[in-house]
Structures are given as structure tokens and as C-alpha cells.
Motif scaffolding. Structure first.
Motif, PDB file in Angstrom:
ATOM      1  N   ILE A  10       0.834  -1.198   0.000  1.00 35.71           N
ATOM      2  CA  ILE A  10       0.000   0.000   0.000  1.00 35.71           C
ATOM      3  C   ILE A  10       0.873   1.255   0.000  1.00 35.71           C
ATOM      4  N   ILE A  11       1.833   1.302   0.911  1.00 36.88           N
ATOM      5  CA  ILE A  11       2.709   2.472   1.015  1.00 36.88           C
ATOM      6  C   ILE A  11       3.581   2.610  -0.232  1.00 36.88           C
ATOM      7  N   GLU A  12       4.005   1.491  -0.795  1.00 33.12           N
ATOM      8  CA  GLU A  12       4.792   1.504  -2.035  1.00 33.12           C
ATOM      9  C   GLU A  12       4.019   2.228  -3.144  1.00 33.12           C
ATOM     10  N   VAL A  13       2.734   1.930  -3.266  1.00 35.94           N
ATOM     11  CA  VAL A  13       1.910   2.544  -4.304  1.00 35.94           C
ATOM     12  C   VAL A  13       1.714   4.034  -4.025  1.00 35.94           C
ATOM     13  N   VAL A  21      -3.933   8.290  -3.199  1.00 32.76           N
ATOM     14  CA  VAL A  21      -4.476   8.417  -1.837  1.00 32.76           C
ATOM     15  C   VAL A  21      -5.991   8.588  -1.881  1.00 32.76           C
ATOM     16  N   ASP A  22      -6.473   9.453  -2.759  1.00 30.80           N
ATOM     17  CA  ASP A  22      -7.914   9.688  -2.863  1.00 30.80           C
ATOM     18  C   ASP A  22      -8.662   8.439  -3.310  1.00 30.80           C
ATOM     19  N   VAL A  23      -8.037   7.627  -4.155  1.00 32.86           N
ATOM     20  CA  VAL A  23      -8.673   6.387  -4.617  1.00 32.86           C
ATOM     21  C   VAL A  23      -8.809   5.416  -3.450  1.00 32.86           C
ATOM     22  N   GLY A  28     -12.723   3.214   0.846  1.00 30.23           N
ATOM     23  CA  GLY A  28     -12.874   2.849   2.249  1.00 30.23           C
ATOM     24  C   GLY A  28     -11.596   2.510   2.977  1.00 30.23           C
ATOM     25  N   MET A  29     -10.453   2.799   2.363  1.00 29.31           N
ATOM     26  CA  MET A  29      -9.164   2.558   3.013  1.00 29.31           C
ATOM     27  C   MET A  29      -8.566   3.900   3.418  1.00 29.31           C
ATOM     28  N   LEU A  60      -7.136   2.439  -9.179  1.00 27.52           N
ATOM     29  CA  LEU A  60      -5.760   2.860  -8.889  1.00 27.52           C
ATOM     30  C   LEU A  60      -4.974   3.013 -10.186  1.00 27.52           C
ATOM     31  N   ASN A  61      -5.101   2.044 -11.077  1.00 31.22           N
ATOM     32  CA  ASN A  61      -4.373   2.104 -12.338  1.00 31.22           C
ATOM     33  C   ASN A  61      -4.865   3.237 -13.233  1.00 31.22           C
ATOM     34  N   LYS A  62      -6.162   3.522 -13.181  1.00 30.38           N
ATOM     35  CA  LYS A  62      -6.709   4.631 -13.969  1.00 30.38           C
ATOM     36  C   LYS A  62      -6.029   5.939 -13.563  1.00 30.38           C
ATOM     37  N   VAL A  63      -5.893   6.156 -12.263  1.00 27.47           N
ATOM     38  CA  VAL A  63      -5.272   7.370 -11.744  1.00 27.47           C
ATOM     39  C   VAL A  63      -3.760   7.366 -12.019  1.00 27.47           C
ATOM     40  N   ALA A  64      -3.121   6.227 -11.842  1.00 25.41           N
ATOM     41  CA  ALA A  64      -1.672   6.132 -12.059  1.00 25.41           C
ATOM     42  C   ALA A  64      -1.311   6.389 -13.515  1.00 25.41           C
ATOM     43  N   GLU A  65      -2.133   5.892 -14.442  1.00 29.60           N
ATOM     44  CA  GLU A  65      -1.860   6.075 -15.871  1.00 29.60           C
ATOM     45  C   GLU A  65      -1.933   7.545 -16.275  1.00 29.60           C
ATOM     46  N   LYS A  66      -2.765   8.310 -15.588  1.00 27.02           N
ATOM     47  CA  LYS A  66      -2.877   9.741 -15.898  1.00 27.02           C
ATOM     48  C   LYS A  66      -1.611  10.505 -15.546  1.00 27.02           C
ATOM     49  N   SER A  67      -0.783   9.937 -14.678  1.00 30.34           N
ATOM     50  CA  SER A  67       0.439  10.637 -14.256  1.00 30.34           C
ATOM     51  C   SER A  67       1.585  10.453 -15.249  1.00 30.34           C
ATOM     52  N   HIS A  68       1.379   9.644 -16.256  1.00 35.21           N
ATOM     53  CA  HIS A  68       2.452   9.385 -17.235  1.00 35.21           C
ATOM     54  C   HIS A  68       2.446  10.364 -18.343  1.00 35.21           C
TER      55      HIS A  68
END
Length: 68
Positions: A10-13, A21-23, A28-29, A60-68
Motif C-alpha cells: 500500500i505504502i509503495e503505491v 491516496v484519494d482512490v 474505504g481505506m 488505482l491504475n486509472k489514476v496512475a496512468e494519468k500521471s504518465h
């Protein structure tokens, strides 16, 4: 292309993709600062909180892909 998977910590991601974080919170985490988040992977955290793992990973992947 899926970069984040259920075995990742979790922290790695959060450290690699701070925008996730928002995702995590929306699923609920909200306890990303708790001790368990330091050693649990995403799958373990999702199971502990009764969260739909597939939906979480997808978002999570949807948000991460936007950062590329």
C-alpha cells in the motif's frame, strides 16, 4: 497497461503515485498512515476492509496512468 497489482505494498503505491491516496480513501481505506498499511499489500488491505479488490486495482491504475 496495468502497473499496480494486488501484491504491491500500500505504502509503495502511495509513495510512487501520491494521487492514489484519494482512490484508496474513496474505496474505504482511509487509514493509510496506520501501522498495517506499512506491511500489508493491496490485497490484504482490501480483504481487511471488505473492499472489492478488482474495482480498487482498476481505479488505482486509472489514476496512475494519468500521471504518465
Amino acid at each position: 497497461m496495468s502497473e499496480i497489482n494486488k501484491e504491491m505494498g500500500i505504502i509503495e503505491v502511495v509513495e510512487k503515485y501520491p494521487q492514489t491516496v484519494d482512490v484508496f480513501r474513496s474505496h474505504g481505506m482511509g487509514c493509510l498512515g496506520c501501522a498495517a498499511a506499512r506491511f500489508e499489500n493491496i490485497e490484504q488491505g482490501a480483504m481487511a476492509h471488505g473492499i472489492d479488490l478488482d474495482a480498487l486495482i482498476k481505479d488505482l491504475n486509472k489514476v496512475a496512468e494519468k500521471s504518465h
